[in-house]
Design an enzyme around this catalytic site. Structure first.
Site, PDB file in Angstrom:
ATOM      1  N   CYS A 129       0.843  -0.971  -0.021  1.00  0.00           N
ATOM      2  CA  CYS A 129      -0.375  -0.375  -0.462  1.00  0.00           C
ATOM      3  C   CYS A 129       1.028   1.153  -0.220  1.00  0.00           C
ATOM      4  CB  CYS A 129      -0.905  -0.080   1.302  1.00  0.00           C
ATOM      5  SG  CYS A 129      -2.191   1.482   1.597  1.00  0.00           S
ATOM      6  N   CYS A 132       0.134   4.227   2.894  1.00  0.00           N
ATOM      7  CA  CYS A 132       0.268   3.425   3.984  1.00  0.00           C
ATOM      8  C   CYS A 132       1.990   3.771   4.623  1.00  0.00           C
ATOM      9  CB  CYS A 132       0.206   1.731   4.732  1.00  0.00           C
ATOM     10  SG  CYS A 132      -1.658   1.099   4.359  1.00  0.00           S
TER      11      CYS A 132
END
Length: 271
Positions: A129, A132
């Site tokens: 991600c 993230c």
């Protein structure tokens, strides 16, 4: 002289065109020593040709500055800093003492229950991600600034089945827990909307004292984790205590009228 040499058989005639790589190259006026005839002479001759004349020789190995610096670092420190062993992943960098990666569903449940009244933030992330990864350094900074807050990291790729049971379907995702209140809030935010995370942290950070036991995950979440066959998690619901029924009102067995009621009744009959 030749007669003596012939009797003792110390020397043998040798060819003057011997190859250079022959084992023994020492020659004495047309004669060469037999193999292993005088080992001490061989050692002495090699010492004379070496130029050190029997002196003690100390061998040294050249090492670069990087090698010397690398060897000065203890092995455990090298493993922790990533000098040796596996390379650190981006979610392993910058971790603070109050940050912990969850290893299982049981570990998540126990960590929340053992936190007591301490504020706990569960961070759901994925190695692939991009949001993230961009947000991780700021989360580490906030963890360093708030050492009294516990941060739990849940790797979505390693615990995908557990995240499904907890209804986590968007990343990065955060949930706040504290004491008897259990879950305080849950939301998703990115690097651009980090203010949402800071506002929630400022709202729920102040110390509070819970009189009831620590709640942790909701009952529905615990049942969902226990029902998931992919997880090694067992949960026994607390028996529900039956609610005591209210005592029924007493019904009078005899009908008694007050004085005023009797007068009213007599007057109504006389009419």
């Amino acid at each position: 002289m030749a007669e003596v040499l012939g009797k003792t058989n110390l020397f043998t005639a040798c060819n003057y065109i011997q190859k250079k790589d022959q084992e023994f190259s020492g020659r004495i006026s047309g004669f060469c020593l037999k193999k292993n005839t005088f080992p001490s002479l061989k050692v002495k001759s090699q010492a004379l040709r070496s130029g050190f004349n029997g002196k003690r020789v100390a061998l040294s190995e050249k090492k670069s500055a990087n090698d010397r610096r690398f060897r000065q670092v203890p092995i455990r420190a090298q493993m922790q800093t990533g000098l040796i062993g596996k390379t650190q992943k981006w979610w392993e960098k910058g971790l603070q003492p109050n940050m912990k990666e969850v290893t299982s569903a049981q570990d998540l449940v126990d960590s929340l229950l053992n936190a007591g009244d301490q504020l706990v933030i569960v961070d759901f992330f994925s190695p692939g991600c991009g949001g993230c990864k961009a947000l991780h350094p700021k989360i580490c900074q906030l963890a360093e600034m708030n050492p009294d807050v516990q941060f739990l990291q849940v790797n979505y790729e390693e615990h995908k089945s557990m995240c499904y049971s907890l209804n986590v379907h968007v990343l990065p995702f955060f949930r706040f827990y504290r004491g008897a209140q259990g879950r305080l809030c849950s939301f998703s935010c990115t690097n651009a909307t980090i203010k949402k995370f800071k506002d929630a942290l400022a709202k729920h950070k102040p110390d509070r004292c819970s009189l009831a036991p620590t709640k942790g995950l909701d009952e529905k979440e615990l049942l969902a984790l226990a029902a998931n066959k992919d997880l090694s998690f067992n949960y026994t619901p607390n028996p529900v205590q039956p609610t005591p029924l209210a005592a029924p009102e007493e019904i009078p067995t005899s009908f008694e009228l007050t004085e005023n009621e009797e007068k009213t009744l007599v007057g109504a009959v006389g009419r």
